[in-house]
Structure formats: structure tokens, C-alpha cells
Design a protein around this motif. Structure first.
Motif, mmCIF file in Angstrom:
data_model
loop_
_atom_site.group_PDB
_atom_site.id
_atom_site.type_symbol
_atom_site.label_atom_id
_atom_site.label_comp_id
_atom_site.label_asym_id
_atom_site.label_seq_id
_atom_site.Cartn_x
_atom_site.Cartn_y
_atom_site.Cartn_z
ATOM 1 N N CYS A 84 -11.857 -3.333 6.873
ATOM 2 C CA CYS A 84 -13.458 -3.087 6.827
ATOM 3 C C CYS A 84 -14.071 -3.524 5.700
ATOM 4 O O CYS A 84 -15.108 -3.813 5.459
ATOM 5 C CB CYS A 84 -14.200 -0.988 7.042
ATOM 6 N N ARG A 85 -13.204 -4.407 5.079
ATOM 7 C CA ARG A 85 -13.456 -4.511 3.267
ATOM 8 C C ARG A 85 -14.040 -3.747 2.581
ATOM 9 O O ARG A 85 -14.661 -4.121 1.640
ATOM 10 C CB ARG A 85 -14.239 -5.959 4.093
ATOM 11 N N ASN A 86 -14.617 -2.653 2.843
ATOM 12 C CA ASN A 86 -15.082 -1.469 2.038
ATOM 13 C C ASN A 86 -14.231 -0.525 1.247
ATOM 14 O O ASN A 86 -14.893 0.458 0.352
ATOM 15 C CB ASN A 86 -15.947 -0.898 2.671
ATOM 16 N N ASP A 107 -4.318 6.173 -4.435
ATOM 17 C CA ASP A 107 -3.193 6.222 -5.403
ATOM 18 C C ASP A 107 -2.117 6.331 -4.884
ATOM 19 O O ASP A 107 -0.701 6.280 -4.888
ATOM 20 C CB ASP A 107 -3.000 7.643 -5.814
ATOM 21 N N SER A 108 -1.707 6.918 -3.002
ATOM 22 C CA SER A 108 -0.784 6.868 -2.231
ATOM 23 C C SER A 108 -1.009 6.192 -0.933
ATOM 24 O O SER A 108 -2.292 5.953 -0.735
ATOM 25 C CB SER A 108 -0.182 8.980 -2.431
ATOM 26 N N VAL A 109 0.206 6.094 -0.364
ATOM 27 C CA VAL A 109 0.588 5.303 0.427
ATOM 28 C C VAL A 109 -0.232 5.813 2.280
ATOM 29 O O VAL A 109 -0.919 5.276 2.582
ATOM 30 C CB VAL A 109 1.232 4.920 1.304
ATOM 31 N N VAL A 110 -0.233 7.414 2.128
ATOM 32 C CA VAL A 110 -1.323 7.354 3.031
ATOM 33 C C VAL A 110 -2.726 7.714 3.189
ATOM 34 O O VAL A 110 -3.339 7.494 3.553
ATOM 35 C CB VAL A 110 -0.627 9.193 3.273
ATOM 36 N N GLU A 111 -3.413 7.821 1.409
ATOM 37 C CA GLU A 111 -4.197 7.559 1.141
ATOM 38 C C GLU A 111 -4.711 6.494 1.226
ATOM 39 O O GLU A 111 -6.224 6.251 1.896
ATOM 40 C CB GLU A 111 -4.947 7.966 -0.453
ATOM 41 N N CYS A 112 -3.993 5.236 1.586
ATOM 42 C CA CYS A 112 -4.407 3.752 1.766
ATOM 43 C C CYS A 112 -4.944 3.612 3.379
ATOM 44 O O CYS A 112 -4.247 2.898 4.117
ATOM 45 C CB CYS A 112 -3.429 2.593 1.500
ATOM 46 N N THR A 113 -5.810 4.093 3.664
ATOM 47 C CA THR A 113 -6.117 4.340 5.134
ATOM 48 C C THR A 113 -7.038 3.524 4.939
ATOM 49 O O THR A 113 -8.636 4.018 4.923
ATOM 50 C CB THR A 113 -6.277 5.720 5.555
ATOM 51 N N CYS A 114 -7.441 2.334 6.483
ATOM 52 C CA CYS A 114 -9.355 2.547 6.610
ATOM 53 C C CYS A 114 -9.458 3.156 7.827
ATOM 54 O O CYS A 114 -8.408 3.663 8.399
ATOM 55 C CB CYS A 114 -8.870 0.754 6.553
ATOM 56 N N CYS A 115 -10.773 3.254 8.088
ATOM 57 C CA CYS A 115 -11.416 4.079 8.918
ATOM 58 C C CYS A 115 -11.572 3.345 10.192
ATOM 59 O O CYS A 115 -11.880 3.655 11.386
ATOM 60 C CB CYS A 115 -13.100 3.935 8.687
ATOM 61 N N PRO A 131 -5.902 12.185 6.448
ATOM 62 C CA PRO A 131 -6.441 11.601 5.126
ATOM 63 C C PRO A 131 -7.476 11.306 5.397
ATOM 64 O O PRO A 131 -8.031 11.148 6.869
ATOM 65 C CB PRO A 131 -5.148 10.498 5.190
ATOM 66 N N ILE A 132 -8.799 10.925 4.666
ATOM 67 C CA ILE A 132 -9.518 10.684 4.555
ATOM 68 C C ILE A 132 -9.472 8.491 4.500
ATOM 69 O O ILE A 132 -9.295 8.939 3.481
ATOM 70 C CB ILE A 132 -10.966 11.335 3.978
ATOM 71 N N PRO A 133 -10.309 7.875 5.061
ATOM 72 C CA PRO A 133 -10.616 6.735 4.891
ATOM 73 C C PRO A 133 -10.603 5.790 3.343
ATOM 74 O O PRO A 133 -11.844 7.159 3.478
ATOM 75 C CB PRO A 133 -11.525 6.117 5.414
ATOM 76 N N ALA A 134 -10.104 5.854 3.348
ATOM 77 C CA ALA A 134 -10.697 5.248 1.615
ATOM 78 C C ALA A 134 -12.001 4.993 1.328
ATOM 79 O O ALA A 134 -12.399 4.850 -0.079
ATOM 80 C CB ALA A 134 -10.050 3.728 0.978
#
Length: 196
Positions: free
Chosen positions: A70-72, A77-85, A166-169
Motif C-alpha cells: 500500500c506504500r503507507n 519493531d517485530s516481524v509479526v507487526e510488519c503486516t500490510c493491509c 496484528p493491525i496493519p502497520a
């Protein structure tokens, strides 16, 4: 007139069969090695092992932003949080319903439901009525409630106790920009329920 005798006979027959054939009678027995392995497996949490393995495979997410389409998003800080919508089927459905947005943070309902301070205040007060606490209504409380509201809005239901996703970054970035942390406030990050 109805007689209970056939039912009584059936119960007696079932009791006799259970006495004659104990449960698991025909199951193969474990040898000593299998018993030791089973005992050690009981103490290991299979969910933790899966998560650790998945995190090892996905460590590249902490180095490059290729996971964000999405480029936003921002680097988390963690792999699991590095999630895109775009990795969330529920978010993709909401975006496709409008047809003209490339990021869930651009959905018009996101501001109305998740980022609007008046809506968050009412949700926070309602939650405080159900679970009394003395937490002040500060930016930390707004962020916490915004995360909850996002999950309610995205999944259109309560996920249930200890069921976290996880919520998208990109959304985390929007929420944290709207309700910034104090300089001395430490970021907690996403944690699965068993990690608390």
C-alpha cells in the motif's frame, strides 16, 4: 400407554457392553520411547514453536519494506507487526467494496469509526462502565481504544478473549500519528495472548 421397559433394557445392555469392553481396548499401546516423547511434547507449546519458525522465515521483513504494497506502512519493531493491509483478507474486502482505494487507511469509515476522538471517547466510557478502572482518558487510552475499534470495524465482530491479530502497520502509523506517545512513554507493540 407408553412403557419405559425397552429404554431400560437398552441402558442395561449398554452398561454391560461398557463393562465387557473398556474404552481404548483395541488401541495400540505406546512403547517407552513414545511415552517419553509424548511427555516432553506436553510441556512444549506447539503454537510457540510455529510462531518462532514463522518469525525466523520472515526476518527479512525487519530489513526491507517489500512486504508493504500500500506504500503507507512504516517499519515496525517485530516481524509479526510488519503486516500490510493487503495481507489481511478482511481489509482487502473493505477496500474492494469501494473499488478506488489502495490502502485501508484511506477508507472513509476509518476516520469515522477508528480515529474520531468523540467516537473513541464514547467507546472508552462504555468499556469503562463495563470494566471499571481508573485509567485516564489520555492519548494512550485513545490509542488502545482505536486499536480495539479497528478490529471491531474490520472483522465486524468481537474476536473473543485472548484472540488477537496484528493491525496493519499503515493503520498503526495513522493511530499513533493522531494520538502520539509522550516522550517518556515506551512502545509495547503487538503481543499474542500467551506472551503477556
Amino acid at each position: 400407554m407408553y412403557s419405559c421397559r425397552p429404554l431400560f433394557d437398552l441402558v442395561i445392555f449398554a452398561q454391560q457392553m461398557a463393562a465387557d469392553y473398556p474404552g481404548y481396548m483395541f488401541e495400540p499401546e505406546r512403547n517407552e520411547v513414545e511415552l517419553l516423547n509424548a511427555e516432553s511434547d506436553e510441556h512444549a507449546d506447539p503454537d510457540d514453536q510455529i510462531d518462532d519458525n514463522e518469525e525466523d522465515v520472515e526476518m527479512w521483513r525487519l530489513d526491507i519494506m517489500d512486504w508493504c504494497t500500500c506504500r503507507n506502512c512504516i517499519m515496525m519493531d517485530s516481524v509479526v507487526e510488519c503486516t500490510c493491509c493487503h495481507e489481511s483478507p478482511e481489509a482487502v474486502k473493505k477496500m474492494e467494496a469501494l473499488g478506488n482505494i489502495t490502502c485501508i487507511k484511506d477508507h472513509p469509515e476509518l476516520y469515522q469509526v477508528v480515529l474520531n476522538p468523540a467516537v473513541l471517547r464514547v467507546a472508552f466510557v462504555t468499556r469503562r462502565d463495563m470494566r471499571p478502572n481508573n485509567q485516564p482518558l489520555d492519548n494512550k487510552a485513545y490509542r488502545f481504544q482505536a486499536y480495539r475499534q479497528f478490529i471491531y470495524w474490520l472483522y465486524e465482530r468481537h474476536l473473543g478473549r485472548h484472540n488477537r491479530v496484528p493491525i496493519p502497520a499503515c493503520v498503526v502509523n495513522d493511530i499513533e500519528s493522531r494520538f502520539p506517545k509522550l516522550p517518556n512513554e515506551q512502545y509495547v507493540g503487538f503481543k499474542y495472548a500467551q506472551q503477556q
